[in-house]
Design an enzyme around this catalytic site. Structure first.
Site, short mmCIF file in Angstrom:
data_model
loop_
_atom_site.label_atom_id
_atom_site.label_comp_id
_atom_site.label_asym_id
_atom_site.label_seq_id
_atom_site.Cartn_x
_atom_site.Cartn_y
_atom_site.Cartn_z
CG HIS A 120 5.74 5.33 -5.74
ND1 HIS A 120 5.52 4.30 -6.64
CD2 HIS A 120 6.89 5.00 -5.09
CE1 HIS A 120 6.48 3.41 -6.52
NE2 HIS A 120 7.31 3.79 -5.59
CB CYS A 135 9.04 0.33 -6.21
SG CYS A 135 9.90 0.42 -4.63
#
Ligand SMILES: [Zn+2]
Lengths: 386, 133
Positions: free
Chosen positions: A334, A85
């Protein structure tokens, strides 16, 4: 070493883009950034793109070459960077190092993830690859589960409550409602969060960031020439990265992300700045507990006081520091590899005074905090108007 | 995680018997096995070590949204277990609901089915823990 500045930024709206694929998203963001910088494309000498898992999500590896091709940039070298991430911030960091070293002058940075072509269960399994596949995921952990283990320990050691966690989601939705690029431009109440479906105790559906498609891009140049491209170049004051154990259980503490603390301390030391000098920060709130830990790890609040500070409104407009004006990962969405670049785009808009309905007053210094996995990678950048 | 029988097979000592390693230089215990001591790096003297299987709950959660392969087990309690030698691991806690277990409770290792790929596929075994009374 040369100082480096951001001379252009752009992004796609984050959300469910059924009509756009990986290459469509990244070229849209890239073109927006080039337009913002007033470049034709011929000036670009290299690129770095952060993307976590296109091989698993859409069966496409070799993302650097694909993007160079579809951006019409051949034969410019574009390199894919991966750190789960945190891939986006890592791509930015590679670009900064390339410009600072003098190897390249004008460098384009991209972040992208196309996540909605697969179902939720498959996406969850792929994101699990950010943790320890053999010793966490195989044994029954999930990503919400790992952050839930941190939340439980934070609650145990500091008395953090489910309301405090929920207040981070409520605040981020309030911010996201003012961001035209956000996936969810809608306010929610504390009750919505607390009554949402349990995912991994104590984290509920509304404590978790969503599955998102999207891309973000920016252009870097050496400070000495930045003003010839941009009226408002943004200087990158510090880029710092740290690692920790891949598996959560091997960390000495579960109540913070030590790599983020180490990276931020390094950035503060280098610049002589501290948390009190920062008015706006984009932090990695993949789950509400992650934002609570982030604002403690970055030194905005003392260890254990992040939850209380969030509940008391100290991290929104009018508070000590405004956290996640974009809506954060929770409300803005996200798209994993895009997040770290989007954070830099948002801080650029804030420092230029172009954040419209979500503009923080008198911004001098901004910070971004991008985390990979459950904290095995953390990247912190500091920004200031030139 | 699907697929390789070899992957499961080469983890048998750790998954079936909690075999890890011990650094004789600094007295650190590692589970799963590590060949390089995190504290001593190349100065560490690493030897195999079989853990007792006793430990305590360091943190815990209850998983309601399961990963592929564990759908039939939800909800289940997942914990970070601190083994009595000091190393920590992630594991399921069996035969208990969330309300009946808390941080600090004693647990011991049990041998269980961890995942079933599908009704006719590979069954993976390994350690879980249960509460000590
Ligand atoms: Zn040692």
């Amino acid at each position: 070493m040369r100082q480096v500045a951001i001379i252009g930024v752009g992004m796609t709206r984050f959300g469910e883009h059924w009509d756009k694929g990986f290459r469509d998203l990244v070229t849209e963001a890239g073109l927006n950034a080039l337009k913002d910088a007033g470049l034709s494309g011929n000036e670009i000498s290299a690129g770095y793109v952060g993307t976590m898992a296109p091989g698993s999500l859409i069966g496409q590896e070799h993302a650097g070459a694909l993007i160079a091709d579809y951006m019409g940039l051949n034969p410019v070298p574009i390199t894919r960077v991966e750190g789960a991430c945190a891939s986006g911030a890592l791509a930015l960091r590679q670009g900064i190092m390339a410009v600072a070293s003098g190897i390249h002058d004008i460098v384009v940075i991209g972040g992208v993830e196309k996540m909605n072509d697969l179902g939720t269960a498959a996406v969850s399994r792929i994101l699990g690859g950010a943790g320890d596949q053999e010793w966490e995921l195989f044994l029954g952990a999930t990503f919400p589960g790992l952050y839930a283990l941190m939340a439980k320990r934070h609650m145990h050691e500091y008395g953090t409550t489910e309301e405090m966690l929920a207040s981070a989601a409520v605040k981020n939705h309030k911010h996201g409602a003012k961001n035209p690029y956000a996936q969810f431009q809608k306010e929610i109440t504390m009750e919505t969060v607390l009554n949402s479906k349990m995912v991994a105790d104590p984290l509920k559906m509304f404590d978790c960031s969503p599955i998102t498609d999207g891309a973000a891009a920016l252009v870097l140049a050496p400070v000495e020439t930045a003003e010839s491209y941009s009226k408002k170049p943004i200087e990158l004051l510090a880029t710092d990265q740290a690692t920790d154990t891949l598996a959560l259980h091997d960390r000495s503490s579960l109540t913070g992300i030590k790599a983020a603390e180490i990276a931020s301390k390094a950035a503060y030391k280098k610049t002589g700045l501290g948390p009190k000098d920062i008015q706006v920060a984009e932090v990695h709130d993949c789950f509400t507990i992650a934002e609570i830990m982030a604002i403690e790890d970055l030194g905005f609040f003392k260890k254990g006081e992040g939850g209380k500070a969030t509940l008391e409104g100290r991290t929104t407009f009018g508070g000590d520091v405004v956290i996640n004006t974009s809506g954060g990962l929770k409300a803005a969405g996200h798209p994993v590899g895009a997040t770290g670049v989007k954070q830099a785009v948002e801080i650029t808009w804030q420092l230029r005074g172009e954040a419209e309905g979500r503009q923080v007053k008198d911004v001098e210094v901004g910070l971004t905090h991008n985390v990979g996995g459950s904290g095995a990678t953390a990247v912190v950048h500091l920004y200031r108007r030139l | 995680m699907k697929g390789s029988i070899a992957l499961h097979w080469r983890r048998i000592p750790e998954r079936y018997r909690l075999e890890g390693t011990h650094c004789e230089t600094c007295d650190s215990y590692y589970f799963p096995a590590r060949r390089i001591c995190r504290k001593c790096r190349r100065k560490g003297r690493i030897v195999p070590y079989k853990f007792s299987g006793k430990g305590r709950i360091y943190s815990l959660t209850e998983i309601h949204s399961a990963p592929e392969g564990l759908e039939d087990q939800i909800p289940y309690v997942l914990a970070v277990v601190e083994l009595e030698e000091g190393a920590r691991c992630t594991a399921q806690i069996v035969d208990v609901r969330k309300k009946d277990i808390k941080i600090g409770d004693g647990v011991e290792m049990v041998f269980r089915v961890v995942q079933r790929e599908d009704p006719e596929g590979l069954i993976s075994y390994g350690f879980k823990f249960r509460k000590l009374h």
